[in-house]
Enzyme design. Structure first.
Site, PDB file in Angstrom:
ATOM      1  N   LYS A 125       0.830  -1.212   0.000  1.00  0.00           N
ATOM      2  CA  LYS A 125       0.000   0.000   0.000  1.00  0.00           C
ATOM      3  C   LYS A 125       0.863   1.260   0.000  1.00  0.00           C
ATOM      4  O   LYS A 125       0.478   2.269  -0.579  1.00  0.00           O
ATOM      5  CB  LYS A 125      -0.932   0.004   1.216  1.00  0.00           C
ATOM      6  CG  LYS A 125      -2.082  -0.987   1.093  1.00  0.00           C
ATOM      7  CD  LYS A 125      -3.118  -0.753   2.187  1.00  0.00           C
ATOM      8  CE  LYS A 125      -4.068  -1.936   2.342  1.00  0.00           C
ATOM      9  NZ  LYS A 125      -4.893  -2.218   1.179  1.00  0.00           N
ATOM     10  N   LYS A 167      -3.239   1.351   8.538  1.00  0.00           N
ATOM     11  CA  LYS A 167      -3.410   0.218   7.612  1.00  0.00           C
ATOM     12  C   LYS A 167      -2.094  -0.529   7.495  1.00  0.00           C
ATOM     13  O   LYS A 167      -1.037   0.095   7.368  1.00  0.00           O
ATOM     14  CB  LYS A 167      -3.734   0.712   6.204  1.00  0.00           C
ATOM     15  CG  LYS A 167      -5.123   1.207   5.983  1.00  0.00           C
ATOM     16  CD  LYS A 167      -5.308   1.446   4.478  1.00  0.00           C
ATOM     17  CE  LYS A 167      -6.626   2.113   4.193  1.00  0.00           C
ATOM     18  NZ  LYS A 167      -6.780   2.426   2.763  1.00  0.00           N
ATOM     19  N   GLY A 173      -8.143  -7.295   1.770  1.00  0.00           N
ATOM     20  CA  GLY A 173      -9.408  -7.907   2.171  1.00  0.00           C
ATOM     21  C   GLY A 173      -9.955  -7.310   3.458  1.00  0.00           C
ATOM     22  O   GLY A 173     -10.662  -7.965   4.206  1.00  0.00           O
ATOM     23  N   GLY A 174      -9.611  -6.040   3.707  1.00  0.00           N
ATOM     24  CA  GLY A 174     -10.147  -5.381   4.892  1.00  0.00           C
ATOM     25  C   GLY A 174      -9.414  -5.757   6.178  1.00  0.00           C
ATOM     26  O   GLY A 174      -9.759  -5.274   7.257  1.00  0.00           O
ATOM     27  N   HIS A 217     -17.214   3.937  -1.527  1.00  0.00           N
ATOM     28  CA  HIS A 217     -16.199   3.185  -2.264  1.00  0.00           C
ATOM     29  C   HIS A 217     -16.650   3.122  -3.721  1.00  0.00           C
ATOM     30  O   HIS A 217     -17.644   2.491  -4.047  1.00  0.00           O
ATOM     31  CB  HIS A 217     -16.079   1.775  -1.662  1.00  0.00           C
ATOM     32  CG  HIS A 217     -15.146   0.879  -2.412  1.00  0.00           C
ATOM     33  ND1 HIS A 217     -14.023   0.316  -1.845  1.00  0.00           N
ATOM     34  CD2 HIS A 217     -15.162   0.432  -3.692  1.00  0.00           C
ATOM     35  CE1 HIS A 217     -13.393  -0.422  -2.743  1.00  0.00           C
ATOM     36  NE2 HIS A 217     -14.073  -0.376  -3.875  1.00  0.00           N
ATOM     37  N   GLU A 284      -9.416   1.388  -7.111  1.00  0.00           N
ATOM     38  CA  GLU A 284     -10.397   1.705  -6.075  1.00  0.00           C
ATOM     39  C   GLU A 284     -10.167   3.116  -5.540  1.00  0.00           C
ATOM     40  O   GLU A 284      -9.030   3.501  -5.260  1.00  0.00           O
ATOM     41  CB  GLU A 284     -10.285   0.712  -4.920  1.00  0.00           C
ATOM     42  CG  GLU A 284     -10.609  -0.717  -5.322  1.00  0.00           C
ATOM     43  CD  GLU A 284     -10.677  -1.679  -4.137  1.00  0.00           C
ATOM     44  OE1 GLU A 284     -11.286  -2.742  -4.293  1.00  0.00           O
ATOM     45  OE2 GLU A 284     -10.116  -1.369  -3.065  1.00  0.00           O
ATOM     46  N   ARG A 302      -6.243  -7.903 -10.743  1.00  0.00           N
ATOM     47  CA  ARG A 302      -6.896  -9.173 -11.097  1.00  0.00           C
ATOM     48  C   ARG A 302      -8.334  -8.880 -11.515  1.00  0.00           C
ATOM     49  O   ARG A 302      -8.784  -7.734 -11.436  1.00  0.00           O
ATOM     50  CB  ARG A 302      -6.934 -10.083  -9.873  1.00  0.00           C
ATOM     51  CG  ARG A 302      -7.560  -9.357  -8.686  1.00  0.00           C
ATOM     52  CD  ARG A 302      -7.997 -10.279  -7.592  1.00  0.00           C
ATOM     53  NE  ARG A 302      -8.133  -9.606  -6.307  1.00  0.00           N
ATOM     54  CZ  ARG A 302      -9.165  -8.880  -5.917  1.00  0.00           C
ATOM     55  NH1 ARG A 302     -10.204  -8.707  -6.716  1.00  0.00           N
ATOM     56  NH2 ARG A 302      -9.198  -8.304  -4.749  1.00  0.00           N
TER      57      ARG A 302
HETATM   58  P1  ADP Z   1      -8.067  -3.738   1.592  1.00  0.00           P
HETATM   59  O1  ADP Z   1      -6.844  -3.819   0.739  1.00  0.00           O
HETATM   60  O2  ADP Z   1      -7.884  -4.423   2.914  1.00  0.00           O
HETATM   61  O3  ADP Z   1      -9.328  -4.101   0.884  1.00  0.00           O
HETATM   62  P2  ADP Z   1      -8.644  -0.913   1.188  1.00  0.00           P
HETATM   63  O4  ADP Z   1      -7.583   0.115   1.292  1.00  0.00           O
HETATM   64  O5  ADP Z   1      -9.101  -1.288  -0.184  1.00  0.00           O
HETATM   65  O6  ADP Z   1      -8.179  -2.203   2.008  1.00  0.00           O
HETATM   66  O7  ADP Z   1      -9.912  -0.474   2.015  1.00  0.00           O
HETATM   67  C1  ADP Z   1     -11.036  -1.302   2.238  1.00  0.00           C
HETATM   68  C2  ADP Z   1     -12.222  -0.470   2.694  1.00  0.00           C
HETATM   69  O8  ADP Z   1     -11.890   0.270   3.871  1.00  0.00           O
HETATM   70  C3  ADP Z   1     -12.659   0.571   1.698  1.00  0.00           C
HETATM   71  O9  ADP Z   1     -13.574   0.048   0.769  1.00  0.00           O
HETATM   72  C4  ADP Z   1     -13.307   1.612   2.591  1.00  0.00           C
HETATM   73  O10 ADP Z   1     -14.606   1.206   2.957  1.00  0.00           O
HETATM   74  C5  ADP Z   1     -12.476   1.567   3.849  1.00  0.00           C
HETATM   75  N1  ADP Z   1     -11.391   2.583   3.851  1.00  0.00           N
HETATM   76  C6  ADP Z   1     -10.148   2.451   3.348  1.00  0.00           C
HETATM   77  N2  ADP Z   1      -9.424   3.587   3.512  1.00  0.00           N
HETATM   78  C7  ADP Z   1     -10.219   4.468   4.138  1.00  0.00           C
HETATM   79  C8  ADP Z   1     -10.051   5.814   4.628  1.00  0.00           C
HETATM   80  N3  ADP Z   1      -8.908   6.469   4.503  1.00  0.00           N
HETATM   81  N4  ADP Z   1     -11.105   6.394   5.243  1.00  0.00           N
HETATM   82  C9  ADP Z   1     -12.271   5.719   5.426  1.00  0.00           C
HETATM   83  N5  ADP Z   1     -12.483   4.478   5.010  1.00  0.00           N
HETATM   84  C10 ADP Z   1     -11.483   3.826   4.373  1.00  0.00           C
END
Ligand code: ADP
Length: 667
Positions: A125, A167, A173-174, A217, A284, A302
């Protein structure tokens, strides 16, 4: 297999290094293109539909993904054995593994996905954000630097302000995300997040982001080829999430307009160009309603689970485009050829308990039937009798509908959710139906917290009395008619016949931990039912093993029924899904709370045991790491004590309610 810039490779046989619905989806396109499809399967999947749908199938090992779908040696060996020209990784498993993409190239097999450098660049990331920033793609304000000392992270966090999001750089995957609301929470949150990330990903590097409280999102489908072309195929709105994971995806997004689409689409194409992107991918973004701004989150290198939504509105076959790009062909379409038509929405049906924090459940799908609705597309890896096991993702099916308007598509999806038959285990079917009825959802007025903030999930378990009554009558009458039909001898005497016509037959069922006495008596196909001191006039119209059509006080109702182990599962368009328990098999195993005992909350695999007998523990200390259907969960101590006994071993599978560890009090 060599190719130069002017020629493309002929892919005549393609191995699918995946399972379930996505394997079936890829096989379909192979058939359409005249490509031989090769499935690989684990022990648990030997009888799965995708295996028989493929032209050839190769057994690759145990059910545990590490020993089959994630084992690169076995996948490559299967490809060699079957002379596959290419491997499609689907999503999950090896799909975003740059090492595997390189390995395929080394072995002379085409990897149906982007070049390994693009996968690698997006695997972290922090690197992803740095690269995007350098290419004028807006990123969420935050810190993604190399200095990972806690003091430095704290000072960077203070600059960003609260609330903020920690993060794991290697997360996905959240997993590995933590919201921090105020400064006092910061240090413990960083420590805990690092520990978690180290456990889950073997890497404790963190990035820090401003937390977008009311974000949406929104993602863009991108596509590139090996000749430097890159386009986007419009957006998907994926804001409706639980546990940071999507359940509903729609396109177009209700907040989209031409100007915003142009701006976000251009940013997505910029991202693709920054990566020399040469296959299907997804950029995204998080969209901030408050400031009307959008920020890059990540690129998924992917095919996405939700790709059908894009296919339905654009008319393109993304899997075909992936195979063409991977074989070296230039993109057949230009940006100006991409036009969205109408409206598509996808709902993911999961085996999970919406009223218990959406925890995944396992079990057998006794009956699975899809309604016939024009404009409905169902992507599923299961059929009646399939098992949802602990080894894989608990997704049962994706229901995708298309209609000319958003309202029309919502109405259709609601209808489909009312008529889908999926009996035998808990699913989120009724939850999805409930969600679609919500006015804010219909108006497109939501953010990523919509489910936890706006939906009352308590209504899902408590059914209205009239619903329970109808289900109890249907279950009793179905039981009666089945007995009646299987009765060999004395056919002239109806089942349950008593010398005294006026004596009632009785059945006892349990529903939602409450017992119900159902009394009934019959004459020909007419019945009088008595339930909770109310009487109902009932006629049996028709029935077979799976369905019953009955008339209660003049109203005809049809139920689909499946039975297993004393449980009766019923489904009807008005009542939704219900599970009754017959009295004679009741009470079900009572989960006794053992003092100092820690139980598995769901069927799981034991990943790691963090303690040993005799070890002293304090509240919050990790005891055991469990994994269930992609979710990792650390069972932590709630008390100060000493580990008395451990009842399991690493890598074993445990049922829900299994006693894992017992602690004894130190006093
Ligand atoms: P992963 O790689 O674990 O899927 P993401 O970065 O894609 O993580 O984030 C997953 C979800 O988390 C997003 O769809 C959103 O709902 C929430 N999210 C991510 N970053 C932020 C942020 N800076 N502020 C608020 N929500 C966030």
């Amino acid at each position: 297999m060599k190719k130069n810039n002017n020629t493309s490779v002929n892919i005549a046989a393609l191995l699918i290094a995946n399972r379930g619905e996505i394997a079936s989806r890829i096989i379909r396109t192979c058939k359409k293109m005249g490509i031989k499809s090769i499935a690989v399967f684990s022990e648990a999947d030997r009888h799965a539909p995708f295996v028989s749908q493929a032209d050839t199938a190769v057994f690759i090992g145990e059910s545990n993904p590490a020993e089959s779908y994630l084992d690169q040696d076995k996948i490559i060996a299967a490809a060699k054995k079957t002379k596959a020209d290419a491997i499609h990784p689907g999503y999950g498993f090896l799909s975003e593994n740059a090492g595997f993409a390189k390995r395929c190239a080394k072995e002379g097999i085409v990897f149906v996905g982007p070049n390994p450098a693009a996968i690698e660049a997006m695997g972290s990331k922090s690197k992803a954000k740095t690269l995007m920033q350098a290419h004028q793609v807006p990123v969420v304000p935050g810190y993604q630097g190399d200095n990972q000392s806690t003091n430095h992270l704290i000072s960077e966090a203070k600059k960003i302000g609260f609330p903020l999001l920690l993060k794991a750089t290697a997360g996905g995957g959240g997993k590995g995300m933590r919201i921090v609301h105020k400064e006092t929470e910061l240090q413990p949150a960083i420590d805990a997040a690092k520990r978690e990330a180290q456990n889950a990903f073997g890497d404790d590097e963190m990035i820090i982001e401003k937390y977008i409280a009311a974000g949406r999102h929104i993602e863009f489908q991108i596509f590139g080829d090996q000749h430097g072309n890159a386009i986007h195929l419009l957006e998907r709105e994926c804001t409706i999430q639980r546990r940071y994971q999507k359940v509903i995806e729609e396109s177009p997004s209700p907040v989209m307009n031409d100007a915003l689409r142009q701006e976000m689409g251009a940013a997505a194409v910029n991202a693709a160009k920054a990566l020399n992107y040469d296959n299907a991918g997804t950029v995204e973004f998080i969209y901030d309603d408050a400031s009307n701004s959008f920020y890059f989150l990540e690129v998924n290198t992917r095919l996405q689970v939700e790709h059908p939504v894009t296919e339905e509105i654009t008319g393109f076959d993304l899997v075909q485009m992936q195979i063409e790009s991977a074989s070296g062909q230039p993109l057949a379409i230009k940006q100006e050829n991409v036009k969205g038509s109408g409206y598509a929405i996808e709902a993911r049906v999961y085996a999970e308990d919406a009223s218990n924090d959406f925890l995944p459940v396992t079990g057998k799908v006794l009956r699975f039937e899809v309604p016939v609705v024009e404009g409905l597309r169902v992507e599923t890896g299961i059929e009646s009798g399939s098992e949802i096991s602990v080894y894989y993702d608990p997704m049962v099916a994706k229901l995708i509908v298309w209609d000319a308007t958003r309202q029309g598509a919502h109405r259709k999806l609601q209808y489909v959710l009312q008529h889908l038959v999926c009996l035998g285990l808990k699913t989120n079917q009724d939850f999805l139906f409930h969600l679609l009825q919500n006015q804010d959802f219909r108006d497109g007025n939501y953010d990523t917290h919509f489910i936890e903030k706006k939906l009352d999930l308590s209504t899902l378990t408590s059914k209205p009395e009239s619903t329970t009554t109808m289900a109890l009558i249907a279950a009793s009458l179905h039981d009666w008619s089945q007995r009646e039909q299987t009765r060999g001898l004395l056919r002239s005497i109806p089942s349950g016949w008593r010398n005294n016509f006026y004596a009632h037959q009785e059945e006892i069922y349990t529903f939602n931990e409450q017992e119900y006495l159902v009394k009934y008596r019959s004459k020909n196909n007419h019945f009088e039912f008595i339930l909770c001191e109310k009487s109902y006039e009932v006629q049996l119209i028709s029935s077979n093993e799976e369905t019953i059509l009955l008339e209660v006080d003049g109203l005809q109702l049809q139920f689909t029924i499946a039975k297993n182990n004393g449980s009766v599962y019923l489904q009807n368009e008005e009542t939704g899904n219900l599970q009754l328990q017959t009295k004679d098999r009741f009470p079900v195993r009572e989960k006794e709370k053992i003092k100092g005992g820690y139980l598995a909350p769901m069927p799981s695999q034991v990943i790691k045991i963090l303690v040993e007998p005799g070890q002293e523990v304090s509240p919050g200390d990790g005891l055991i790491v469990l994994s269930s259907m992609k979710m990792e969960n650390t069972i932590c101590s709630e008390e100060t004590g000493t580990v008395e006994e451990i009842y399991t071993t690493e890598n074993s599978n445990v049922e829900a309610g299994f006693l894992l560890v017992k602690l004894k009090d130190n006093q």
